[in-house]
Design a protein around this motif. Structure first.
Motif, PDB file in Angstrom:
ATOM      1  N   UNK A  65       1.447   0.552   3.834  1.00 39.19           N
ATOM      2  CA  UNK A  65       0.657   0.011   4.945  1.00 39.19           C
ATOM      3  C   UNK A  65      -0.525  -0.818   4.409  1.00 39.19           C
ATOM      4  N   UNK A  66      -1.149  -0.286   3.357  1.00 36.49           N
ATOM      5  CA  UNK A  66      -2.339  -0.948   2.804  1.00 36.49           C
ATOM      6  C   UNK A  66      -1.988  -2.162   1.948  1.00 36.49           C
ATOM      7  N   UNK A  67      -0.843  -2.100   1.243  1.00 32.93           N
ATOM      8  CA  UNK A  67      -0.520  -3.177   0.292  1.00 32.93           C
ATOM      9  C   UNK A  67       0.935  -3.624   0.418  1.00 32.93           C
ATOM     10  N   UNK A  68       1.327  -4.003   1.619  1.00 36.90           N
ATOM     11  CA  UNK A  68       2.735  -4.371   1.843  1.00 36.90           C
ATOM     12  C   UNK A  68       3.153  -5.608   1.045  1.00 36.90           C
ATOM     13  N   UNK A  69       2.150  -6.419   0.661  1.00 31.95           N
ATOM     14  CA  UNK A  69       2.505  -7.615  -0.136  1.00 31.95           C
ATOM     15  C   UNK A  69       2.879  -7.218  -1.573  1.00 31.95           C
ATOM     16  N   UNK A  70       2.439  -6.023  -1.992  1.00 31.12           N
ATOM     17  CA  UNK A  70       2.721  -5.562  -3.353  1.00 31.12           C
ATOM     18  C   UNK A  70       4.096  -4.898  -3.438  1.00 31.12           C
ATOM     19  N   UNK A 129       4.095  -7.836 -15.497  1.00 28.53           N
ATOM     20  CA  UNK A 129       2.762  -7.504 -14.971  1.00 28.53           C
ATOM     21  C   UNK A 129       2.839  -7.027 -13.536  1.00 28.53           C
ATOM     22  N   UNK A 130       3.694  -7.707 -12.758  1.00 27.41           N
ATOM     23  CA  UNK A 130       3.853  -7.313 -11.354  1.00 27.41           C
ATOM     24  C   UNK A 130       4.393  -5.884 -11.262  1.00 27.41           C
ATOM     25  N   UNK A 131       5.394  -5.585 -12.090  1.00 25.31           N
ATOM     26  CA  UNK A 131       5.959  -4.227 -12.122  1.00 25.31           C
ATOM     27  C   UNK A 131       4.896  -3.216 -12.529  1.00 25.31           C
ATOM     28  N   UNK A 132       4.119  -3.559 -13.575  1.00 28.21           N
ATOM     29  CA  UNK A 132       3.079  -2.657 -14.074  1.00 28.21           C
ATOM     30  C   UNK A 132       2.054  -2.382 -12.968  1.00 28.21           C
TER      31      UNK A 132
END
Length: 312
Positions: A65-70, A129-132
């Motif tokens: 909910x807080x970081x759906x873009x992640x 980096x995105x995965x990390x």
């Protein structure tokens, strides 16, 4: 139901240092592993694990909910599986610095994340980096603060070189020598360590200017040298720098070393039979050892159980 296996990991170099941008080197350790499972007659461990997973599902729902873009998950399917009694069946010892929560995070991401980055695609630095970053927020449920490296290593099952916080890459390590005398080994302290209290001691110490200076001029410097020596196959320099690192850790990270190991740590430095360093956050669990002669180290540490991780 049984999911794929996810392995434990060992951070050979970089514990604490990577928080302050030192280099780091993390390798998969296939001796331990875990998988998501549903079974007919759950054991006590399975029920305990399932109870924890229920809390984790609630955490992931808030995270989405807080970081759906992640990251987003198939929460409905996850919820259903957890209600069916799904648990994480793992041989990875908890509180031992070999990534028990990391393997669980990797397994959940692998099965339930939407648009996941997979091992099969071209793993660019950006993707790593995105995965990390995804794994860091997923794992912070367990530790309060996570670098995301343990789940990353477990998920990809390849050695990872950390150059700095924002620069990581998959790497190859020199192949092992099955006839070599030297070894990296794990020493079982017989004590369960907890990550969160150790990390908070470290964060508190960072407020001290002298401690910060020591980190930069000694700890990070020796850690970086060890990583370069190991990857470059320069064994002589590696042992010289590991000894320096072992001394710095004993002098400045005493709370992270169980008290009964202070003299054993010093004995290694004095005799050159072995050099010890932290494995993960310390406080118990495994201690990592480096030796040019494993038989000698075994003899010197005969009251402890040693497991070889890598042979030189």
């Amino acid at each position: 139901m049984k999911g794929p296996l996810f392995y434990s990991k060992i951070l050979l170099f970089g514990e604490y240092g990577i928080i302050k941008d030192s280099k780091g080197l993390s390798i998969p350790y296939n001796f331990y592993n875990g998988a998501l499972k549903v079974i007919e007659n759950p054991t006590t461990e399975a029920i305990e694990s399932n109870t924890k997973l229920k809390k984790y599902v609630a955490y992931l729902a808030n995270l989405q909910e807080a970081q759906s873009e992640l990251v987003t998950f198939n929460l409905e399917m996850l919820q259903t599986d957890v209600e069916r009694g799904m648990y994480f069946d793992s041989s990875i010892p908890q509180g031992y610095g070999v990534g028990s929560s990391g393997a669980l995070v990797a397994a959940i991401y692998d099965k339930y994340a939407y648009n996941k980055i997979t091992v099969l695609e071209n793993l660019t630095r950006d993707k790593l980096l995105q995965l990390k970053n995804i794994f860091a927020v997923m794992e912070s449920f367990f530790h309060g603060k996570s670098s995301g490296l343990d789940p990353l290593n477990s998920y990809l099952s390849i050695p990872i070189l950390i150059n700095s916080k924002d620069n990581i890459e998959a790497t190859g390590i020199p192949s092992q020598s099955t006839t070599g005398k030297g070894a990296v080994f794990l020493l079982d302290s017989g004590i369960v360590g907890e990550t969160a209290p150790m990390v908070s001691i470290f964060m508190e110490n960072l407020k001290d200017q002298g401690f910060r200076k020591m980190l930069k001029t000694q700890f990070v410097k020796h850690t970086d040298a060890c990583v370069e020596n190991f990857l470059g196959g320069d064994i002589k320099a590696l042992f010289s720098n590991t000894k320096k690192l072992s001394k710095v850790v004993l002098s400045n990270f005493k709370p992270m070393i169980p008290e009964q190991f202070h003299s054993i740590w010093q004995k290694g430095i004095d005799t050159n039979d072995y050099y010890l360093k932290l494995c993960g956050s310390g406080g118990g669990g495994y201690i990592l050892g480096f030796t040019e002669n494993f038989e000698k180290a075994q003899d010197s540490l005969k009251e402890f159980k040693l497991e070889v991780v890598y042979q030189f």
